[in-house]
Write an enzyme that holds these catalytic residues in place. Structure first.
Site, PDB file in Angstrom:
ATOM      1  N   SER A 258       2.669  11.085   8.038  1.00  0.00           N
ATOM      2  CA  SER A 258       3.225  11.985   7.023  1.00  0.00           C
ATOM      3  C   SER A 258       4.100  13.082   7.608  1.00  0.00           C
ATOM      4  O   SER A 258       3.944  13.500   8.756  1.00  0.00           O
ATOM      5  CB  SER A 258       2.094  12.617   6.211  1.00  0.00           C
ATOM      6  OG  SER A 258       1.545  11.676   5.327  1.00  0.00           O
TER       7      SER A 258
ATOM      8  N   GLU B 185      -5.475  18.449   6.443  1.00  0.00           N
ATOM      9  CA  GLU B 185      -4.309  17.578   6.463  1.00  0.00           C
ATOM     10  C   GLU B 185      -3.254  18.064   5.463  1.00  0.00           C
ATOM     11  O   GLU B 185      -3.537  18.836   4.558  1.00  0.00           O
ATOM     12  CB  GLU B 185      -4.703  16.138   6.108  1.00  0.00           C
ATOM     13  CG  GLU B 185      -5.612  15.467   7.126  1.00  0.00           C
ATOM     14  CD  GLU B 185      -5.785  13.989   6.862  1.00  0.00           C
ATOM     15  OE1 GLU B 185      -5.670  13.210   7.831  1.00  0.00           O
ATOM     16  OE2 GLU B 185      -6.041  13.596   5.704  1.00  0.00           O
TER      17      GLU B 185
ATOM     18  N   TRP C 230       0.831  -1.216   0.000  1.00  0.00           N
ATOM     19  CA  TRP C 230       0.000   0.000   0.000  1.00  0.00           C
ATOM     20  C   TRP C 230       0.858   1.256   0.000  1.00  0.00           C
ATOM     21  O   TRP C 230       1.829   1.366   0.744  1.00  0.00           O
ATOM     22  CB  TRP C 230      -0.890   0.002   1.243  1.00  0.00           C
ATOM     23  CG  TRP C 230      -1.569   1.300   1.535  1.00  0.00           C
ATOM     24  CD1 TRP C 230      -1.036   2.379   2.194  1.00  0.00           C
ATOM     25  CD2 TRP C 230      -2.901   1.682   1.180  1.00  0.00           C
ATOM     26  NE1 TRP C 230      -1.952   3.397   2.278  1.00  0.00           N
ATOM     27  CE2 TRP C 230      -3.114   2.995   1.664  1.00  0.00           C
ATOM     28  CE3 TRP C 230      -3.942   1.036   0.513  1.00  0.00           C
ATOM     29  CZ2 TRP C 230      -4.309   3.675   1.497  1.00  0.00           C
ATOM     30  CZ3 TRP C 230      -5.149   1.712   0.344  1.00  0.00           C
ATOM     31  CH2 TRP C 230      -5.324   3.018   0.835  1.00  0.00           C
ATOM     32  N   MET C 231       0.453   2.240  -0.813  1.00  0.00           N
ATOM     33  CA  MET C 231       1.103   3.554  -0.849  1.00  0.00           C
ATOM     34  C   MET C 231       0.043   4.626  -0.695  1.00  0.00           C
ATOM     35  O   MET C 231      -1.024   4.542  -1.309  1.00  0.00           O
ATOM     36  CB  MET C 231       1.835   3.733  -2.185  1.00  0.00           C
ATOM     37  CG  MET C 231       2.154   5.179  -2.563  1.00  0.00           C
ATOM     38  SD  MET C 231       2.646   5.380  -4.305  1.00  0.00           S
ATOM     39  CE  MET C 231       4.397   5.086  -4.173  1.00  0.00           C
TER      40      MET C 231
ATOM     41  N   TRP D   4      -9.381   8.485  -0.499  1.00  0.00           N
ATOM     42  CA  TRP D   4      -9.788   7.735   0.690  1.00  0.00           C
ATOM     43  C   TRP D   4     -11.216   7.207   0.565  1.00  0.00           C
ATOM     44  O   TRP D   4     -12.050   7.775  -0.121  1.00  0.00           O
ATOM     45  CB  TRP D   4      -9.692   8.622   1.931  1.00  0.00           C
ATOM     46  CG  TRP D   4      -8.302   8.940   2.342  1.00  0.00           C
ATOM     47  CD1 TRP D   4      -7.700  10.171   2.324  1.00  0.00           C
ATOM     48  CD2 TRP D   4      -7.307   8.026   2.830  1.00  0.00           C
ATOM     49  NE1 TRP D   4      -6.401  10.082   2.764  1.00  0.00           N
ATOM     50  CE2 TRP D   4      -6.135   8.774   3.082  1.00  0.00           C
ATOM     51  CE3 TRP D   4      -7.293   6.650   3.066  1.00  0.00           C
ATOM     52  CZ2 TRP D   4      -4.960   8.195   3.569  1.00  0.00           C
ATOM     53  CZ3 TRP D   4      -6.124   6.068   3.546  1.00  0.00           C
ATOM     54  CH2 TRP D   4      -4.985   6.836   3.799  1.00  0.00           C
TER      55      TRP D   4
ATOM     56  N   ASP E 210       1.296  15.837  10.164  1.00  0.00           N
ATOM     57  CA  ASP E 210       1.751  16.172   8.809  1.00  0.00           C
ATOM     58  C   ASP E 210       2.619  17.433   8.764  1.00  0.00           C
ATOM     59  O   ASP E 210       2.331  18.387   8.033  1.00  0.00           O
ATOM     60  CB  ASP E 210       0.558  16.341   7.852  1.00  0.00           C
ATOM     61  CG  ASP E 210      -0.433  15.203   7.918  1.00  0.00           C
ATOM     62  OD1 ASP E 210      -0.030  14.094   8.309  1.00  0.00           O
ATOM     63  OD2 ASP E 210      -1.613  15.418   7.580  1.00  0.00           O
TER      64      ASP E 210
ATOM     65  N   ASP F 168       0.147   9.089   0.964  1.00  0.00           N
ATOM     66  CA  ASP F 168       0.691  10.449   0.855  1.00  0.00           C
ATOM     67  C   ASP F 168       2.176  10.522   0.464  1.00  0.00           C
ATOM     68  O   ASP F 168       3.007   9.818   1.042  1.00  0.00           O
ATOM     69  CB  ASP F 168       0.563  11.176   2.191  1.00  0.00           C
ATOM     70  CG  ASP F 168      -0.842  11.222   2.726  1.00  0.00           C
ATOM     71  OD1 ASP F 168      -1.766  10.739   2.054  1.00  0.00           O
ATOM     72  OD2 ASP F 168      -1.011  11.735   3.853  1.00  0.00           O
TER      73      ASP F 168
ATOM     74  N   GLN G 123       4.014   7.453   2.358  1.00  0.00           N
ATOM     75  CA  GLN G 123       3.353   6.600   3.330  1.00  0.00           C
ATOM     76  C   GLN G 123       3.222   5.197   2.746  1.00  0.00           C
ATOM     77  O   GLN G 123       2.744   5.023   1.617  1.00  0.00           O
ATOM     78  CB  GLN G 123       1.983   7.166   3.683  1.00  0.00           C
ATOM     79  CG  GLN G 123       2.018   8.461   4.482  1.00  0.00           C
ATOM     80  CD  GLN G 123       2.436   8.234   5.924  1.00  0.00           C
ATOM     81  OE1 GLN G 123       1.620   7.947   6.786  1.00  0.00           O
ATOM     82  NE2 GLN G 123       3.732   8.356   6.199  1.00  0.00           N
TER      83      GLN G 123
END
Length: 483
Positions: free
Chosen positions: A100, A218, A37-38, A301, A164, A40, A56
């Protein structure tokens, strides 16, 4: 020591398992993780003659999990080299995720500042932490982490929604801007300052949202560009406004003037950054010649991801990096210049309205459309029978629409209405619409007169044709990616 063990564990897993990834929908000229999984982009920075981009990352599954930092580097922002995992959860302050953050160069060393995340039942703590590297590959966490925590935001923000950090230098002072939430669930951005990246103090609330501007902000980024100060960020659940903010989470640019004495941003204009279905958490980097580059997560998301549904062992991609400018108080985006050198022109087939067997999985399409008051056109791309990506334009409303309704596996989210298309107002320039399409296997990015729309799609059957319906002539150029 524990951090080193977790890093070695992740890298060994990647080396052993990456060969098992199903490559059917893998992009070629966009950065993707080797497996897992990838999300930000993190730590986008120019260091020792190369661009570094962290992200991330959860290598062990194609769904979100305890966040690591993946890592890659590039000389041209098109061709990427994977590097070892940079950060992994290991300490009391980040045991549930290295969330992040960003990067900065100091004394020829690379510093990462990131959010340490801990979550146990109703308890949640997010603090800002440092890691350092001399070679830009192997990182040591600062022994006195966290460097920004509860004491810095007492009576200002909640430690449960505080993440972040984006770090930058202005003069002799280092700053970091961090996303937070007000007590009544509105987004806010907090600014901290330091002389050495280690000792930080609170400076100001840079900006604070209204109720309709989302319940949390964010991934902030604050920079000066073309005589303006720009704050970009990603609000959650921002209210729809005409054709803007239709995704459950959006991306926004606030443009104005920063008062560095008070630490406040006077906002003159704000607008959505990208009008596609798949764009979130952009981060920028200053290149070697002062150019401002931006990259984002090309996903959204709270939607299913077909590569996870199909068991392909990966999910997520970065966008094509874009060069930024400010014109008329709006953010203008153009593709990274190096991408054009990767395409070779291909012969066109058939008449001006139907192009058979010309679509490639890595392709650049450039269409120039002469616009009059009655102009309408529809561009069916990757067409196979009734399946196609559809790009259409109406001059009367100046509305460009991109739809994935009739192509590939359904992608559904939590929005009230199942989103299959987005619209963007694009005014002609000198009587023309200049349309650039960048296709890379499972993604399509549209550039139109400085504005963008980013989409993913996952064909069930490969489409090979392009069909055009237009009330006036248009010129189309097709090019194929080459490595």
């Amino acid at each position: 020591m524990l951090h080193k063990i977790e890093i070695e564990k992740a890298n060994e897993f990647i080396e052993q398992k990456a060969k098992d990834v199903n490559k059917r929908y893998r992009n070629k000229y966009h950065l993707m993780a080797p497996i897992g999984w990838m999300n930000d982009p993190n730590g986008f920075v120019y260091f020792q003659g190369e661009y570094h981009l962290f992200y991330q990352y959860y290598p062990y599954d194609s769904i979100w999990g305890p966040m690591h930092w993946g890592h890659a580097k590039s000389k041209d922002l098109v061709n990427w080299e994977h590097l070892p995992v940079a950060l992994a959860p290991s300490e009391e302050y980040d045991k549930d995720g290295c969330f992040s953050g960003s990067a900065i160069v100091k004394d020829d060393q690379l510093y990462l500042i990131y959010t340490g995340h801990v979550e146990e039942g109703d308890y949640r703590r997010e603090v800002q932490c440092l890691a350092m590297s001399e070679d830009g590959i192997h990182f040591e966490k600062y022994h006195q982490n966290p460097v920004i925590a509860e004491a810095h935001i007492h009576n200002i923000a909640d430690i449960a929604e505080f993440r972040d950090p984006k770090v930058f230098q202005r003069g002799e002072t280092y700053y970091t801007i961090v996303a937070a939430q007000t007590a009544d669930q509105r987004g806010q951005m907090l600014l901290f300052e330091s002389a050495n990246l280690v000792d930080w103090k609170f400076k100001s609330v840079v900006a604070e949202g209204e109720k309709h501007q989302g319940i949390m902000w964010e991934c902030p980024d604050l920079f000066h560009l073309d005589g303006k100060d720009v704050l970009i960020f990603s609000p959650i659940q921002m209210a729809k406004q005409d054709n803007s903010y239709w995704n459950t989470s959006s991306t926004v640019a606030f443009i104005g003037e920063m008062d560095w004495e008070t630490g406040k941003l006077a906002i003159e204009n704000y607008h959505e950054i990208d009008y596609g279905l798949d764009f979130y958490a952009p981060q920028t980097c200053e290149g070697p010649n002062g150019e401002r580059m931006m990259v984002a997560w090309m996903q959204m998301w709270n939607r299913n991801m077909p590569t996870n549904d199909l068991g392909h062992l990966w999910a997520g991609s970065m966008t094509l990096p874009r060069e930024l400018h400010v014109e008329d108080n709006r953010l203008i985006q153009t593709p990274v210049k190096g991408i054009y050198r990767q395409f070779n022109e291909q012969p066109q087939d058939s008449s001006k309205n139907y192009f058979a067997n010309v679509v490639k999985e890595q392709q650049y399409v450039h269409a120039v459309v002469e616009i009059n008051e009655e102009q309408e056109f529809t561009f069916a791309y990757a067409k196979n029978g009734d399946e196609a990506l559809k790009i259409s334009y109406q001059a009367a409303t100046e509305m460009l629409t991109v739809s994935r309704e009739t192509i590939g596996y359904p992608i559904k989210g939590i929005e009230e209405t199942h989103l299959v298309e987005r619209k963007m107002r694009v005014s002609p320039v000198d009587g023309q619409l200049d349309l650039e399409l960048f296709r890379d296997t499972s993604s399509l990015e549209v550039f139109a007169n400085g504005q963008t729309m980013s989409f993913t799609f996952f064909e069930k059957v490969k489409g090979t044709d392009i069909a055009v319906e237009s009330t006036t002539p248009l010129t189309i150029k097709l090019l194929t990616f080459s490595q």
